[in-house]
Enzyme design. Structure first.
Site, PDB file in Angstrom:
ATOM      1  N   ILE A   1      13.964  -1.406  -2.365  1.00  7.86           N
ATOM      2  CA  ILE A   1      15.077  -1.647  -3.296  1.00  7.86           C
ATOM      3  C   ILE A   1      14.523  -1.483  -4.712  1.00  7.86           C
ATOM      4  O   ILE A   1      13.339  -1.739  -4.954  1.00  7.86           O
ATOM      5  CB  ILE A   1      15.657  -3.076  -3.089  1.00  7.86           C
ATOM      6  CG1 ILE A   1      16.958  -3.265  -3.859  1.00  7.86           C
ATOM      7  CG2 ILE A   1      14.646  -4.156  -3.445  1.00  7.86           C
ATOM      8  CD1 ILE A   1      17.750  -4.508  -3.448  1.00  7.86           C
TER       9      ILE A   1
ATOM     10  N   ALA B   1      13.566  -2.686  -7.766  1.00  9.07           N
ATOM     11  CA  ALA B   1      13.328  -4.057  -8.214  1.00  9.07           C
ATOM     12  C   ALA B   1      13.832  -4.280  -9.636  1.00  9.07           C
ATOM     13  O   ALA B   1      14.341  -5.361  -9.950  1.00  9.07           O
ATOM     14  CB  ALA B   1      11.831  -4.371  -8.108  1.00  9.07           C
TER      15      ALA B   1
ATOM     16  N   HIS C   1       5.957   3.011   0.278  1.00 11.72           N
ATOM     17  CA  HIS C   1       6.250   1.890  -0.623  1.00 11.72           C
ATOM     18  C   HIS C   1       5.601   0.595  -0.155  1.00 11.72           C
ATOM     19  O   HIS C   1       5.639   0.270   1.028  1.00 11.72           O
ATOM     20  CB  HIS C   1       7.768   1.703  -0.762  1.00 11.72           C
ATOM     21  CG  HIS C   1       8.395   2.787  -1.573  1.00 11.72           C
ATOM     22  ND1 HIS C   1       8.526   4.077  -1.106  1.00 11.72           N
ATOM     23  CD2 HIS C   1       8.867   2.783  -2.837  1.00 11.72           C
ATOM     24  CE1 HIS C   1       9.067   4.818  -2.052  1.00 11.72           C
ATOM     25  NE2 HIS C   1       9.279   4.072  -3.111  1.00 11.72           N
ATOM     26  N   PRO C   2       5.037  -0.138  -1.117  1.00 11.53           N
ATOM     27  CA  PRO C   2       4.452  -1.438  -0.746  1.00 11.53           C
ATOM     28  C   PRO C   2       5.567  -2.444  -0.528  1.00 11.53           C
ATOM     29  O   PRO C   2       6.656  -2.309  -1.085  1.00 11.53           O
ATOM     30  CB  PRO C   2       3.663  -1.806  -2.004  1.00 11.53           C
ATOM     31  CG  PRO C   2       4.435  -1.189  -3.125  1.00 11.53           C
ATOM     32  CD  PRO C   2       4.996   0.105  -2.572  1.00 11.53           C
TER      33      PRO C   2
HETATM   34  N1  LIG Z   1       9.444  -2.125  -1.252  1.00 11.86           N
HETATM   35  C1  LIG Z   1       9.940  -1.805  -2.460  1.00 11.86           C
HETATM   36  O1  LIG Z   1      11.139  -1.778  -2.691  1.00 11.86           O
HETATM   37  N2  LIG Z   1       9.024  -1.485  -3.404  1.00 11.86           N
HETATM   38  C2  LIG Z   1       9.352  -1.194  -4.683  1.00 11.86           C
HETATM   39  N3  LIG Z   1      10.587  -1.326  -5.332  1.00 11.86           N
HETATM   40  C3  LIG Z   1      10.375  -1.104  -6.645  1.00 11.86           C
HETATM   41  O2  LIG Z   1      11.240  -1.141  -7.529  1.00 11.86           O
HETATM   42  N4  LIG Z   1       9.061  -0.800  -6.859  1.00 11.86           N
HETATM   43  C4  LIG Z   1       8.384  -0.841  -5.687  1.00 11.86           C
HETATM   44  O3  LIG Z   1       7.212  -0.635  -5.463  1.00 11.86           O
END
Ligand SMILES: NC(=O)N[C@H]1NC(=O)NC1=O
Length: 170
Positions: free
Chosen positions: A118, A120, A64-65
């Site tokens: 998380i 987003a 994940h970024p």
């Molecule tokens: N680091 C992180 O939570 N990345 C993400 N979260 C999300 O909902 N999309 C993502 O790429």
């Protein structure tokens, strides 16, 4: 697409369609293709969840970024991540918020060895910052579990943008 279409997809088309339901982990979609046909969208979701649980969790989290990180600034996020981060206002942080975010993200990574993850779409920027600040105090085991829970939420929302739900039309 509907579930019948999903169940009829070739391996290549399935991985093309679902390869990023878990960020940069096309292996998850690849593994789940052989479990079709799926009777319901919930069954597809469960198969994805089961395979997520079979993989090393820190490996999945590391795919994940960062939120509001370098990939966002460089425009190198995946389409899905870019839309999600924008939905939580990560592309519109003030300079103080951005530096706080960056500092907390680095602290979190230094402590746990994987990035803070998380969902987003289910949070706004205040909630993301609050959670990041709170969660960095957890023990690693708790964060591994929390992170994977969030990966599953992200996966579920991504899946629901691709597949029509099973709910009967009234
Ligand atoms: N680091 C992180 O939570 N990345 C993400 N979260 C999300 O909902 N999309 C993502 O790429």
């Amino acid at each position: 697409m509907d579930l019948a279409t999903v169940n009829a997809l070739s391996y290549e088309d399935f991985v093309d369609a679902f390869g990023n339901v878990v960020e940069k982990c096309p292996l998850v979609a690849a593994a789940v293709w052989s479990k079709r046909p799926f009777a319901t969208l919930t069954a597809l979701e469960a198969a994805l969840g089961e395979f997520i649980d079979a993989l090393p969790p820190s490996g999945i989290l590391r795919c994940h970024p960062d939120l509001a990180g370098r990939d966002l600034r460089d425009g190198t996020l995946t389409r899905e991540s870019s839309e999600e981060q924008a939905a939580a206002g990560m592309d519109a942080l003030g300079s103080e918020e951005a530096s706080r975010m960056s500092r907390l993200n680095e602290e979190y990574k230094a402590r746990f060895g994987f990035p803070f993850v998380i969902c987003a779409r289910m949070n706004d920027k205040a909630a993301v910052l609050r959670q990041l600040s709170e969660r960095r105090g957890n023990v690693r085991e708790v964060e591994v579990t929390r992170g994977i829970e969030e990966v599953k939420k992200i996966c579920r929302l991504r899946l629901h943008t691709l597949v029509l739900t099973d709910a009967p039309k009234l």
